[in-house]
Design an enzyme around this catalytic site. Structure first.
Site, mmCIF file in Angstrom:
data_model
loop_
_atom_site.group_PDB
_atom_site.id
_atom_site.type_symbol
_atom_site.label_atom_id
_atom_site.label_comp_id
_atom_site.label_asym_id
_atom_site.label_seq_id
_atom_site.Cartn_x
_atom_site.Cartn_y
_atom_site.Cartn_z
ATOM 1 N N ARG A 188 0.861 -1.184 0.000
ATOM 2 C CA ARG A 188 0.000 0.000 0.000
ATOM 3 C C ARG A 188 0.895 1.231 0.000
ATOM 4 O O ARG A 188 2.047 1.172 0.406
ATOM 5 C CB ARG A 188 -0.912 0.006 1.226
ATOM 6 C CG ARG A 188 -1.884 -1.179 1.288
ATOM 7 C CD ARG A 188 -2.726 -1.116 2.564
ATOM 8 N NE ARG A 188 -3.693 -2.200 2.618
ATOM 9 C CZ ARG A 188 -3.481 -3.381 3.191
ATOM 10 N NH1 ARG A 188 -2.301 -3.629 3.772
ATOM 11 N NH2 ARG A 188 -4.408 -4.318 3.192
ATOM 12 N N LYS A 198 -2.392 -2.427 7.506
ATOM 13 C CA LYS A 198 -3.825 -2.241 7.750
ATOM 14 C C LYS A 198 -4.293 -3.219 8.820
ATOM 15 O O LYS A 198 -3.975 -4.404 8.772
ATOM 16 C CB LYS A 198 -4.596 -2.458 6.442
ATOM 17 C CG LYS A 198 -6.051 -2.027 6.519
ATOM 18 C CD LYS A 198 -6.705 -2.085 5.153
ATOM 19 C CE LYS A 198 -8.136 -1.586 5.200
ATOM 20 N NZ LYS A 198 -8.780 -1.623 3.867
ATOM 21 N N HIS A 237 -2.500 3.072 -5.836
ATOM 22 C CA HIS A 237 -3.058 1.826 -5.295
ATOM 23 C C HIS A 237 -3.377 0.827 -6.401
ATOM 24 O O HIS A 237 -3.436 -0.384 -6.163
ATOM 25 C CB HIS A 237 -4.314 2.123 -4.478
ATOM 26 C CG HIS A 237 -4.707 1.007 -3.561
ATOM 27 N ND1 HIS A 237 -3.968 0.651 -2.445
ATOM 28 C CD2 HIS A 237 -5.763 0.152 -3.599
ATOM 29 C CE1 HIS A 237 -4.550 -0.369 -1.835
ATOM 30 N NE2 HIS A 237 -5.636 -0.690 -2.516
ATOM 31 N N ARG A 275 -0.914 -1.948 -6.679
ATOM 32 C CA ARG A 275 -1.116 -3.091 -5.772
ATOM 33 C C ARG A 275 -2.145 -4.056 -6.355
ATOM 34 O O ARG A 275 -1.963 -5.270 -6.310
ATOM 35 C CB ARG A 275 -1.557 -2.575 -4.408
ATOM 36 C CG ARG A 275 -1.911 -3.657 -3.384
ATOM 37 C CD ARG A 275 -2.205 -2.994 -2.041
ATOM 38 N NE ARG A 275 -3.033 -3.804 -1.171
ATOM 39 C CZ ARG A 275 -2.575 -4.684 -0.296
ATOM 40 N NH1 ARG A 275 -1.274 -4.903 -0.200
ATOM 41 N NH2 ARG A 275 -3.410 -5.360 0.480
ATOM 42 N N HIS A 279 -4.303 -9.728 3.467
ATOM 43 C CA HIS A 279 -5.758 -9.764 3.618
ATOM 44 C C HIS A 279 -6.141 -10.724 4.735
ATOM 45 O O HIS A 279 -5.618 -11.836 4.815
ATOM 46 C CB HIS A 279 -6.426 -10.225 2.319
ATOM 47 C CG HIS A 279 -6.387 -9.192 1.237
ATOM 48 N ND1 HIS A 279 -6.563 -9.501 -0.093
ATOM 49 C CD2 HIS A 279 -6.196 -7.847 1.283
ATOM 50 C CE1 HIS A 279 -6.482 -8.400 -0.806
ATOM 51 N NE2 HIS A 279 -6.256 -7.391 -0.003
ATOM 52 N N TYR A 329 -9.840 -10.250 -7.183
ATOM 53 C CA TYR A 329 -8.919 -10.180 -8.313
ATOM 54 C C TYR A 329 -9.105 -11.324 -9.298
ATOM 55 O O TYR A 329 -8.532 -11.295 -10.382
ATOM 56 C CB TYR A 329 -7.472 -10.170 -7.814
ATOM 57 C CG TYR A 329 -7.171 -9.006 -6.910
ATOM 58 C CD1 TYR A 329 -7.170 -7.702 -7.403
ATOM 59 C CD2 TYR A 329 -6.917 -9.195 -5.566
ATOM 60 C CE1 TYR A 329 -6.917 -6.629 -6.571
ATOM 61 C CE2 TYR A 329 -6.656 -8.123 -4.722
ATOM 62 C CZ TYR A 329 -6.658 -6.845 -5.226
ATOM 63 O OH TYR A 329 -6.405 -5.780 -4.402
#
Length: 327
Positions: free
Chosen positions: A142, A167, A273, A276, A299, A308
């Site tokens: 990120r 995150k 972003h 990514r 994640h 994705y």
């Protein structure tokens, strides 16, 4: 007998700021929460939050969804800020908010660049911004993870990057692309020279999270704790007013990347972003397991990584159009 006046109570927003820092919230979360609390108070005619409760919170959050048409994530952030105010600062428990009109969670397909488009965009960037953008794509970072990267978290011998407090305040390990090793080492040699110059002038300190500066008194001047991508100039830290060398300005990278996308003639609404997203997509296209990609991205749920997989199917989920069958 002289009367000693009682110490004045800190202003409400100062109390919020202090509580956020005690709880080790990031400076960006601090700015966002303070902004939402100000908007909440202004929306109700500058009434003090202690005079208000669930009904007023519901009215404000409903206004955001119904009148301002904000995204669900934006409304949730506003709600979190106001609940933090009541629970953590004012020590007031609220009734459950049942009557809030919820903003619609809009599901969007991520913008993804092709490998050729990535090359075109990166080739039109220069200097540190190009190096950071290349790292976003090469390691799946990120934007803020990249600019906050510390020297000690780049492991050249194992080709690894340790992402600290990503995150959700989680750590993870991702790859350091071999194609970037020499360039990054040369860059760090320049950063080291800059750091030594700062030390010679009596500076050389860097912000340390979670009160580490008190625990490790000399760490803020140590080479390993310095930012991989430091700012070109010194600045005052808003937390304590100390003059330090902050990390590279992420807005500079955002502007440079948008300009590179335009110069490359790419019509997609790409941002840093997007690199990514492209990293994840190209790994899946290359046959890598989705669980591996999930770990590299950090994640929590594999369902997040599943967004994705849409690119692995050709248009219409792999169905051949009847028009193509005519020929």
């Amino acid at each position: 007998m002289t009367h000693t006046p009682a110490p004045s109570q800190p202003r409400l927003l100062d109390r919020v700021r202090n509580r956020l820092r005690v709880r080790h919230y990031s400076i960006r979360t601090e700015e966002a929460y303070l902004g939402w609390i100000k908007r909440y108070i202004l929306f109700h005619g500058k009434r003090h939050p202690e005079e208000m409760g669930a009904k007023e919170i519901e009215a404000f959050l409903t206004h955001l969804a119904a009148d301002r048409d904000v995204a669900a994530a934006t409304q949730n952030q506003a709600k979190s800020a106001i609940l933090f105010l009541y629970r953590e600062v004012l020590a007031l428990e609220l009734l459950w908010l049942d009557n809030v009109i919820q903003a619609k969670a809009r599901r969007r397909v991520s913008v993804v660049l092709t490998e050729q488009e990535v090359q075109l965009a990166l080739s039109r960037m220069r200097g540190v911004n190009r190096l950071i953008a290349t790292l976003l794509y090469g390691a799946g970072l990120r934007l803020m993870e990249a600019v906050r990267l510390r020297v000690k978290d780049v492991e050249f011998s194992r080709h690894e990057i340790v992402v600290r407090s990503g995150k959700g305040d989680k750590d993870r390990v991702t790859m350091l692309p071999g194609a970037l090793v020499v360039e990054l080492q040369n860059h760090l040699n320049q950063v080291l020279a800059l750091h030594q110059s700062d030390l010679a002038r009596g500076g050389g300190t860097v912000y340390l999270p979670h009160a580490l500066a008190r625990k490790y008194q000399h760490a803020e001047r140590e080479w390993g704790w310095q930012y991989v991508f430091p700012a070109a100039t010194l600045s005052l830290d808003p937390r304590d007013g100390m003059q330090r060398r902050h990390h590279h300005d992420e807005r500079s990278l955002q502007r440079a990347f948008r300009q590179a996308v335009r110069d490359a003639g790419i019509v997609k609404p790409a941002t840093p972003h997007t690199l990514r997203h492209s990293f994840a997509t190209h790994l899946l296209q290359g046959g890598y397991d989705i669980r591996t990609v999930q770990e590299l991205l950090g994640h929590k749920d594999v369902q997040t990584t599943m967004i994705y997989t849409h690119v692995l199917n050709k248009g219409g989920r792999g169905v051949v159009s009847p028009l193509d069958s005519l020929s």
